[in-house]
Design an enzyme around this catalytic site. Structure first.
Site, mmCIF file in Angstrom:
data_model
loop_
_atom_site.group_PDB
_atom_site.id
_atom_site.type_symbol
_atom_site.label_atom_id
_atom_site.label_comp_id
_atom_site.label_asym_id
_atom_site.label_seq_id
_atom_site.Cartn_x
_atom_site.Cartn_y
_atom_site.Cartn_z
ATOM 1 N N LYS A 13 0.819 -1.221 0.000
ATOM 2 C CA LYS A 13 0.000 0.000 0.000
ATOM 3 C C LYS A 13 0.846 1.262 0.000
ATOM 4 O O LYS A 13 0.633 2.170 -0.794
ATOM 5 C CB LYS A 13 -0.890 0.075 1.256
ATOM 6 C CG LYS A 13 -1.914 -1.005 1.395
ATOM 7 C CD LYS A 13 -2.903 -0.661 2.517
ATOM 8 C CE LYS A 13 -2.240 -0.488 3.885
ATOM 9 N NZ LYS A 13 -1.643 -1.701 4.423
ATOM 10 N N ARG A 88 -9.053 1.893 10.008
ATOM 11 C CA ARG A 88 -8.461 0.630 10.435
ATOM 12 C C ARG A 88 -9.552 -0.316 10.948
ATOM 13 O O ARG A 88 -9.339 -1.511 11.070
ATOM 14 C CB ARG A 88 -7.446 0.934 11.546
ATOM 15 C CG ARG A 88 -6.581 -0.208 12.003
ATOM 16 C CD ARG A 88 -5.802 0.191 13.252
ATOM 17 N NE ARG A 88 -6.710 0.525 14.331
ATOM 18 C CZ ARG A 88 -6.497 1.456 15.256
ATOM 19 N NH1 ARG A 88 -5.380 2.165 15.220
ATOM 20 N NH2 ARG A 88 -7.371 1.695 16.190
ATOM 21 N N ARG A 122 11.299 -5.140 3.340
ATOM 22 C CA ARG A 122 10.873 -3.736 3.299
ATOM 23 C C ARG A 122 11.846 -2.819 4.038
ATOM 24 O O ARG A 122 12.353 -3.143 5.090
ATOM 25 C CB ARG A 122 9.482 -3.605 3.912
ATOM 26 C CG ARG A 122 8.940 -2.206 3.746
ATOM 27 C CD ARG A 122 7.459 -2.199 3.748
ATOM 28 N NE ARG A 122 6.923 -1.995 5.077
ATOM 29 C CZ ARG A 122 5.634 -1.724 5.314
ATOM 30 N NH1 ARG A 122 4.786 -1.676 4.310
ATOM 31 N NH2 ARG A 122 5.219 -1.547 6.520
ATOM 32 N N ARG A 155 11.973 -0.612 9.763
ATOM 33 C CA ARG A 155 11.160 -0.139 10.887
ATOM 34 C C ARG A 155 10.966 -1.250 11.902
ATOM 35 O O ARG A 155 10.823 -2.407 11.535
ATOM 36 C CB ARG A 155 9.786 0.320 10.391
ATOM 37 C CG ARG A 155 9.840 1.601 9.613
ATOM 38 C CD ARG A 155 8.461 2.167 9.377
ATOM 39 N NE ARG A 155 7.409 1.147 9.412
ATOM 40 C CZ ARG A 155 6.214 1.315 8.868
ATOM 41 N NH1 ARG A 155 5.929 2.425 8.241
ATOM 42 N NH2 ARG A 155 5.307 0.379 8.944
ATOM 43 N N ARG A 166 0.522 -7.966 13.806
ATOM 44 C CA ARG A 166 -0.243 -7.010 12.992
ATOM 45 C C ARG A 166 -1.148 -7.726 12.000
ATOM 46 O O ARG A 166 -2.244 -7.260 11.700
ATOM 47 C CB ARG A 166 0.713 -6.057 12.274
ATOM 48 C CG ARG A 166 1.321 -5.018 13.229
ATOM 49 C CD ARG A 166 2.588 -4.427 12.661
ATOM 50 N NE ARG A 166 2.358 -3.623 11.477
ATOM 51 C CZ ARG A 166 3.215 -3.505 10.469
ATOM 52 N NH1 ARG A 166 4.362 -4.143 10.498
ATOM 53 N NH2 ARG A 166 2.937 -2.746 9.450
#
Ligand SMILES: [Zn+2]
Length: 207
Positions: A13, A88, A122, A155, A166
């Site tokens: 995203k 969310r 990532r 991150r 998550r």
């Protein structure tokens, strides 16, 4: 054009938003960036948000809704926006309906194995926030952002243990939004298993 990007963490995203925002000439508004900005500002609110995130929790709905609704009143969002990370849950989706009209919701379709493979690679720019990927979208020089020369890093919430948590939260809390927006007739699916180029190509076919 008011857009919501919906999908599990690691669906691409943020990366696609980095390409789609200049393509459509609308801002990419991510709750992650909003929270990081509030934390950096060191306000009471920022301190509370940081405590929430550090404890592995989520920022509460009223705080998140307030910050996003304020962000959408800024000039650059008048012609449209890409929302990434918001809404969310159903509470946030219904709140969004009260202060803005969403035109389309892009559902980034990917299973958990695909997410784990993608998130392992990532990287995020510390300076401009651009999302890189060591396989799908690497910077030209390792660990240096092409766009701004900033340092590119992993991150904390992209590390494996927090990714699994998550994903669980996403499937339980956020995935019901797919049915919510399908019911409104504004949901569009994009197959998000591959690299960023086919995802961006699929996105451009929609607009
Ligand atoms: Zn950068």
């Amino acid at each position: 054009m008011n857009l919501v990007f919906l999908g599990p963490p690691g669906a691409g995203k943020g990366t696609l938003a980095g390409l789609a925002a200049p393509y459509l000439n609308i801002p990419h508004i991510s709750t992650g960036a909003i929270f990081r900005k509030a934390i950096a500002a060191g306000t009471q609110l920022g301190i509370r948000i940081k405590a929430n995130i550090d404890a592995g929790g989520l920022v509460d709905d009223p705080t998140t809704i307030k910050l996003v609704s304020e962000r959408l009143t800024l000039d650059d969002a008048k012609k449209g926006y890409i929302l990434d990370g918001f809404p969310r849950d159903i509470v946030q989706a219904k709140a969004l309906d009260t202060f803005s009209k969403v035109d389309k919701v892009i559902d980034f379709d990917i299973d958990d194995d695909g997410v784990l493979a993608r998130l392992a690679g990532r990287r995020v720019c510390r300076k401009c926030g651009f999302n890189w990927h060591i396989t799908f979208n690497p910077p030209k020089i390792a660990n240096i952002c092409d766009k701004c020369g900033g340092e590119v890093y992993i991150r904390d919430d992209d590390k494996k243990e927090s990714v699994k948590k998550r994903l669980e939260v996403y499937r339980k809390v956020t995935a019901p939004l797919i049915a919510y927006y399908r019911g409104k007739g504004i949901l569009v699916n994009i197959d998000s298993r591959g690299g960023i180029e086919p995802i961006f190509a699929a996105f451009k076919r929609i607009f």
